[in-house]
Write an enzyme that holds these catalytic residues in place. Structure first.
Site, PDB file in Angstrom:
ATOM      1  N   GLU A 100      -7.775   1.226  14.628  1.00 20.54           N
ATOM      2  CA  GLU A 100      -6.353   2.480  14.782  1.00 20.54           C
ATOM      3  C   GLU A 100      -6.258   3.517  14.659  1.00 20.54           C
ATOM      4  OE1 GLU A 100      -4.080  -1.762  13.389  1.00 20.54           O
ATOM      5  OE2 GLU A 100      -4.251  -0.539  11.724  1.00 20.54           O
ATOM      6  N   CYS A 113      -4.573  10.481  14.054  1.00 26.29           N
ATOM      7  CA  CYS A 113      -5.433  10.425  12.993  1.00 26.29           C
ATOM      8  C   CYS A 113      -6.570   9.501  13.323  1.00 26.29           C
ATOM      9  CB  CYS A 113      -4.768   9.970  12.063  1.00 26.29           C
ATOM     10  SG  CYS A 113      -4.946   9.357  10.139  1.00 26.29           S
ATOM     11  N   CYS A 120     -13.563  -0.038   5.794  1.00 26.30           N
ATOM     12  CA  CYS A 120     -14.361   0.578   4.391  1.00 26.30           C
ATOM     13  C   CYS A 120     -15.022   0.265   3.165  1.00 26.30           C
ATOM     14  CB  CYS A 120     -12.834   1.819   4.391  1.00 26.30           C
ATOM     15  SG  CYS A 120     -13.149   3.125   3.111  1.00 26.30           S
ATOM     16  N   CYS A 124     -10.557   0.734  -2.610  1.00 24.78           N
ATOM     17  CA  CYS A 124     -10.087   2.352  -3.527  1.00 24.78           C
ATOM     18  C   CYS A 124      -7.874   1.683  -3.058  1.00 24.78           C
ATOM     19  CB  CYS A 124      -9.201   3.471  -2.875  1.00 24.78           C
ATOM     20  SG  CYS A 124     -10.195   4.195  -2.744  1.00 24.78           S
ATOM     21  N   CYS A 127      -4.982   0.836  -1.366  1.00 24.22           N
ATOM     22  CA  CYS A 127      -5.743   1.053   0.466  1.00 24.22           C
ATOM     23  C   CYS A 127      -6.201  -0.254   0.585  1.00 24.22           C
ATOM     24  CB  CYS A 127      -7.008   1.936   0.183  1.00 24.22           C
ATOM     25  SG  CYS A 127      -7.063   2.398   2.298  1.00 24.22           S
ATOM     26  N   CYS A 343      -0.637   6.206   5.995  1.00 27.61           N
ATOM     27  CA  CYS A 343      -1.709   6.185   5.396  1.00 27.61           C
ATOM     28  C   CYS A 343      -2.055   5.023   3.799  1.00 27.61           C
ATOM     29  CB  CYS A 343      -1.668   7.623   4.137  1.00 27.61           C
ATOM     30  SG  CYS A 343      -1.331   8.985   4.634  1.00 27.61           S
TER      31      CYS A 343
HETATM   32  N1  SAH Z   1     -11.834   7.930   2.944  1.00 20.44           N
HETATM   33  C1  SAH Z   1     -10.849   9.252   2.892  1.00 20.44           C
HETATM   34  C2  SAH Z   1      -9.968   9.110   4.564  1.00 20.44           C
HETATM   35  C3  SAH Z   1      -8.317   7.447   4.518  1.00 20.44           C
HETATM   36  S1  SAH Z   1      -7.546   7.772   4.504  1.00 20.44           S
HETATM   37  C4  SAH Z   1     -10.168   9.204   2.036  1.00 20.44           C
HETATM   38  O1  SAH Z   1     -10.280   8.376   0.975  1.00 20.44           O
HETATM   39  O2  SAH Z   1      -9.648  10.315   1.613  1.00 20.44           O
HETATM   40  C5  SAH Z   1      -6.562   9.549   4.394  1.00 20.44           C
HETATM   41  C6  SAH Z   1      -5.344   9.576   2.853  1.00 20.44           C
HETATM   42  O3  SAH Z   1      -4.638   8.359   2.573  1.00 20.44           O
HETATM   43  C7  SAH Z   1      -6.170   9.312   1.342  1.00 20.44           C
HETATM   44  O4  SAH Z   1      -6.577   9.637   0.644  1.00 20.44           O
HETATM   45  C8  SAH Z   1      -6.183   7.989   0.753  1.00 20.44           C
HETATM   46  O5  SAH Z   1      -6.200   7.426  -0.810  1.00 20.44           O
HETATM   47  C9  SAH Z   1      -4.581   7.589   1.213  1.00 20.44           C
HETATM   48  N2  SAH Z   1      -4.485   6.155   0.786  1.00 20.44           N
HETATM   49  C10 SAH Z   1      -4.988   5.394   1.058  1.00 20.44           C
HETATM   50  N3  SAH Z   1      -4.732   3.696   0.899  1.00 20.44           N
HETATM   51  C11 SAH Z   1      -2.936   4.247   0.590  1.00 20.44           C
HETATM   52  C12 SAH Z   1      -1.422   3.684   0.238  1.00 20.44           C
HETATM   53  N4  SAH Z   1      -1.271   2.998   0.469  1.00 20.44           N
HETATM   54  N5  SAH Z   1      -0.124   4.940   0.526  1.00 20.44           N
HETATM   55  C13 SAH Z   1      -0.728   6.642   0.200  1.00 20.44           C
HETATM   56  N6  SAH Z   1      -1.619   6.499   0.839  1.00 20.44           N
HETATM   57  C14 SAH Z   1      -3.237   6.006   0.899  1.00 20.44           C
END
Ligand code: SAH
Length: 365
Positions: A100, A113, A120, A124, A127, A343
């Site tokens: 996506e 984006c 991934c 986390c 996420c 995000c």
């Molecule tokens: N892998 C990279 C890029 C990912 S996404 C990273 O971790 O930085 C961009 C941001 O969205 C990251 O800071 C991630 O932690 C955040 N993110 C992930 N899941 C989320 C959620 N459910 N709500 C809000 N932000 C989220």
């Protein structure tokens, strides 16, 4: 895609080559460097994938190139538009996998984006993409290809836009392809994207972060911090057990930040987990002496994600404590939540089904 029947050597995908490689591939066939530049400009400036349509190349040359080369684009499988103008693109890659990419119209600049991996590996806790696990790395051509496809579909090829490497995947876990995509996107003969228009967001894979600091094409840096202590962060971002908070902060202090620029620290706010006044004070203390700004991201909740979004009051209070301590802070406006484009909400069904992913899929039907 044109491939001659009976060809034994598979056609080379020009979209996987940076300009130097494209020049080398053309030179092998006795072609001058300017021919390579012409082809590169057709692909990036004009969005052409049919070599036969590169009309400033002589007709017989086009015919012979067509035998050896193709230009592959990710295909738009579907496209969804949010009430706020955000658009989410589901793109199909040549092996049938999907990723996506999201277009955000006014943040205030136009922003794409884009994803760096299918799935991934970082897992986390909050996420959705992390629930997929890592399916595979994207190639440089697939990373840059998202920009070509979105810019073409939205008719923005000639406009200025920003890129955030914040889609699916951990960019520093696919380092070489990401940096090659940077070379392709920033090349003056193509999109000529200034590196300062690119932001790379990472959980902080330290060896790769050190390497990034030595790159000639340096994107802006965003660190997904999410908690001020190792105990808290270890629960949310598993890789913290390998690369802890103090080491990441030390690396950020050494990082060669561009003039008038800062490192962004992303901090997902989870109700009752990392959003207390003490957490805010600890965060402010941690960032003392760092050229930092904090971007608070109130959780985008989803089924299968065992956390809640804090109230707006809690978010405001957290932001105020940071601001009082002279930390620059902003709250990320979540875009495209109605189409699951915000995000942490990027997940593609049908590639690898974990229980949480199935749950998430069901909840959104
Ligand atoms: N892998 C990279 C890029 C990912 S996404 C990273 O971790 O930085 C961009 C941001 O969205 C990251 O800071 C991630 O932690 C955040 N993110 C992930 N899941 C989320 C959620 N459910 N709500 C809000 N932000 C989220």
């Amino acid at each position: 895609m044109i491939q001659n029947v009976g060809d034994t050597v598979p056609a080379i995908n020009l979209a996987e080559l940076d300009l130097a490689e494209l020049e080398a591939a053309f030179a092998e066939r006795g072609l001058e460097r300017f021919r390579a530049r012409q082809a590169f400009a057709w692909i990036y400036r004009r969005g052409i994938t049919d070599i036969g349509a590169m009309t400033d190349l002589p007709r017989d040359l086009r015919a012979s190139l067509t035998a050896d080369f193709i230009v592959n684009n990710p295909q738009i499988a579907s496209r969804e538009r949010s009430a706020d103008g955000t658009e989410k693109f589901l793109l199909r890659l040549t092996d049938g996998r999907h990723i996506e990419s999201v277009f955000i119209p006014d943040t205030p600049a136009t922003t794409f984006c884009i994803s760096t991996q299918v799935g991934c590996a970082m897992a986390c806790a909050f996420c959705l993409t992390g629930k997929m696990g890592l399916v595979r790395n994207l190639t440089a051509g697939e990373i840059a290809g998202q920009v070509r496809v979105l810019a073409g579909a939205l008719d923005l090829r000639d406009k200025a836009f920003n890129i955030v490497l914040m889609g699916m995947g951990e960019p520093l876990h696919n380092y070489d392809a990401v940096m090659k995509a940077m070379r392709i996107l920033c090349d003056e003969h193509g999109f000529a994207l200034p590196p300062r228009r690119v932001t790379l967001s990472t959980v902080g894979l330290l060896p790769a972060l050190e390497r990034l600091g030595r790159e000639p094409l340096m994107p802006n840096l965003a660190i997904s911090l999410h908690a001020p202590t190792d105990v808290q962060r270890g629960e949310l971002v598993p890789i913290n057990r390998k690369y802890g908070v103090a080491d990441i902060i030390a690396a950020c202090k050494r990082f060669p930040v561009r003039k008038r620029s800062r490192i962004t620290f992303e901090y997902v706010l989870l109700a009752g987990v990392n959003d207390s006044a003490d957490d805010a004070r600890r965060l402010a203390r941690l960032l003392t002496g760092v050229n930092a700004k904090v971007n608070l991201i109130p959780l985008n909740a989803a089924a299968g994600i065992p956390f809640e979004r804090p109230s707006d009051t809690a978010v405001d209070q957290f932001a105020r404590i940071l601001a009082e301590r002279d930390v620059t802070v902003s709250v990320r406006k979540s875009r495209g939540r109605d189409i699951r484009a915000a995000c942490g909400q990027l997940i593609v069904e049908g590639q690898q089904k974990s229980p949480a992913q199935r749950l998430a899929t069901l909840a959104f039907q």
